[in-house]
Scaffold this motif. Sequence first.
Motif, short mmCIF file in Angstrom:
data_model
loop_
_atom_site.label_atom_id
_atom_site.label_comp_id
_atom_site.label_asym_id
_atom_site.label_seq_id
_atom_site.Cartn_x
_atom_site.Cartn_y
_atom_site.Cartn_z
N ALA A 152 0.65 -1.17 0.07
CA ALA A 152 0.04 -0.12 -0.02
C ALA A 152 0.83 1.16 0.01
O ALA A 152 2.01 1.24 0.58
N VAL A 153 0.38 2.33 -0.67
CA VAL A 153 0.99 3.66 -0.63
C VAL A 153 0.08 4.55 -0.11
O VAL A 153 -1.02 4.68 -0.78
N ASP A 154 0.47 5.68 0.62
CA ASP A 154 -0.23 6.56 1.10
C ASP A 154 0.34 7.90 0.65
O ASP A 154 1.44 8.46 1.14
N PHE A 155 -0.04 8.39 -0.68
CA PHE A 155 0.61 9.36 -1.19
C PHE A 155 0.49 10.83 -0.51
O PHE A 155 1.30 11.64 -0.61
N SER A 156 -0.69 10.92 0.14
CA SER A 156 -0.60 12.04 1.18
C SER A 156 0.39 12.37 1.95
O SER A 156 0.98 13.25 2.35
N LYS A 157 0.71 11.19 2.77
CA LYS A 157 1.58 11.08 3.83
C LYS A 157 3.28 10.49 3.37
O LYS A 157 4.15 10.62 4.01
N LYS A 158 3.01 10.30 1.72
CA LYS A 158 4.30 9.71 1.26
C LYS A 158 4.99 8.65 2.01
O LYS A 158 6.27 8.51 2.06
N THR A 159 4.31 7.54 2.43
CA THR A 159 4.48 6.48 3.02
C THR A 159 4.20 5.28 2.22
O THR A 159 3.18 5.38 1.46
N PHE A 160 4.71 4.20 2.22
CA PHE A 160 4.69 2.73 1.58
C PHE A 160 5.04 1.89 2.43
O PHE A 160 5.88 1.65 3.32
N ILE A 161 4.41 0.68 2.12
CA ILE A 161 4.75 -0.54 2.39
C ILE A 161 4.76 -1.96 1.48
O ILE A 161 3.46 -1.71 0.89
N PHE A 162 5.67 -2.49 1.11
CA PHE A 162 5.30 -3.76 0.16
C PHE A 162 5.97 -5.03 0.79
O PHE A 162 6.70 -5.08 1.71
N ARG A 163 5.51 -6.05 0.65
CA ARG A 163 5.89 -7.56 1.21
C ARG A 163 5.66 -8.54 0.24
O ARG A 163 4.66 -8.42 -0.73
N ILE A 164 6.29 -9.63 0.40
CA ILE A 164 6.09 -10.87 -0.70
C ILE A 164 6.66 -12.04 0.27
O ILE A 164 7.48 -11.91 0.95
N GLY A 165 5.86 -12.97 0.08
CA GLY A 165 6.30 -14.25 0.30
C GLY A 165 7.11 -15.06 -0.20
O GLY A 165 7.26 -15.00 -1.18
N ILE A 166 8.35 -15.26 0.47
CA ILE A 166 9.44 -15.70 -0.20
C ILE A 166 9.30 -17.20 -1.07
O ILE A 166 9.45 -17.35 -2.05
N SER A 167 8.46 -17.93 -0.24
CA SER A 167 8.33 -19.18 -0.64
C SER A 167 7.22 -19.06 -2.02
O SER A 167 6.97 -20.31 -2.75
N ILE A 201 10.25 9.86 -1.73
CA ILE A 201 11.04 11.24 -1.31
C ILE A 201 10.53 12.42 -2.13
O ILE A 201 10.13 13.50 -1.66
N GLU A 202 10.09 12.22 -3.37
CA GLU A 202 9.43 13.28 -4.31
C GLU A 202 7.88 13.08 -4.05
O GLU A 202 7.49 12.35 -3.80
N SER A 203 7.30 14.24 -4.50
CA SER A 203 5.93 14.40 -4.46
C SER A 203 5.31 13.84 -5.68
O SER A 203 5.88 14.17 -6.74
N ILE A 204 4.14 13.53 -5.36
CA ILE A 204 3.28 12.95 -6.59
C ILE A 204 2.22 13.51 -6.77
O ILE A 204 1.39 13.43 -5.59
N ASP A 205 1.54 14.09 -7.79
CA ASP A 205 -0.02 14.52 -8.13
C ASP A 205 -0.61 13.54 -8.59
O ASP A 205 -0.58 13.43 -9.86
N ILE A 206 -1.46 12.44 -7.72
CA ILE A 206 -1.82 11.44 -8.39
C ILE A 206 -3.33 11.81 -9.15
O ILE A 206 -4.04 11.18 -9.60
N TYR A 252 6.15 9.84 -13.22
CA TYR A 252 7.20 10.38 -12.44
C TYR A 252 8.31 9.36 -12.01
O TYR A 252 8.02 8.48 -12.09
N ARG A 253 9.36 10.23 -11.63
CA ARG A 253 10.77 9.23 -11.53
C ARG A 253 10.78 9.78 -10.04
O ARG A 253 10.80 10.89 -9.70
N ILE A 254 10.79 8.78 -9.28
CA ILE A 254 10.87 8.88 -7.72
C ILE A 254 12.04 8.14 -7.25
O ILE A 254 12.33 7.38 -7.90
N ARG A 255 12.12 8.26 -5.86
CA ARG A 255 12.87 7.70 -5.14
C ARG A 255 12.38 7.03 -3.98
O ARG A 255 11.78 7.89 -3.09
N ARG A 308 17.89 1.40 2.25
CA ARG A 308 18.07 1.53 0.95
C ARG A 308 17.35 2.83 0.48
O ARG A 308 16.24 3.34 0.83
N ILE A 309 17.82 3.29 -0.78
CA ILE A 309 16.94 4.26 -1.71
C ILE A 309 16.98 3.73 -3.02
O ILE A 309 17.91 3.53 -3.74
N ILE A 310 15.78 3.27 -3.33
CA ILE A 310 15.42 2.47 -4.49
C ILE A 310 14.46 3.47 -5.62
O ILE A 310 13.40 3.99 -5.18
N PRO A 311 15.09 3.65 -6.80
CA PRO A 311 14.42 4.34 -8.04
C PRO A 311 13.34 3.74 -8.43
O PRO A 311 13.26 2.36 -8.45
#
Length: 181
Positions: free
Chosen positions: A51-66, A100-105, A111-114, A128-131
């Motif tokens: 999930a991404v909250d663009f107003s707070k500029k926060t995110f979380i991603f997860r994946i099960g390795i198996s 890091i960057e702002s996005i107008d959704i 947009y190119r972001i980090r 990490r900083i991931i582009p």
Amino acid sequence: MRMIRWILFFCLIAAQSVAQPIYAVRNGNIKFYSDAPQELIKAYSGDLNGAVDFSKKTFIFRIGISSFEGFNSPLQREHFNENYMETNVFPLATFTGKVIESIDISKNDTYRIRAKGKLKIHGIEQERIIPATVNVKDGKVFIHSDFTVWLADHKIKVPRVVNNKLSQEIHVEMYAELNAN
């Protein structure tokens, strides 16, 4: 006093109606490959959550390795899960942090972001900083990212006997389609 309460009530209602929704992964996948001198290993998973909250500029991603499939043989997948990734102890990989960057959704654009945060693989967190590229089109949000994971950064050990079959540098590609919740 009653008038002030009504004004505060209407301000709260107005603030809630303009708040941006949280965007959740609708379709997401991760692919990786190891290009070692003696072997090319590829695997993928379509079980990316996040999930991404663009107003707070926060995110979380997860994946099960198996959940990763592909590989060159069932035995290779078994070794990946049991010997290298130890999925019984470390079942998930996660990436959480801030954009890091702002996005107008509200506008169609690219947009190119980090994304700056903690990438946790094999129980080890690395800052990490991931582009990434974010594409907004007709209310849908698409994210694509290519990055590298070094096995040593996450204390994933490779026995010498397979050292030429498994690269220490793993190339990762992530794709997610997000929808507003």
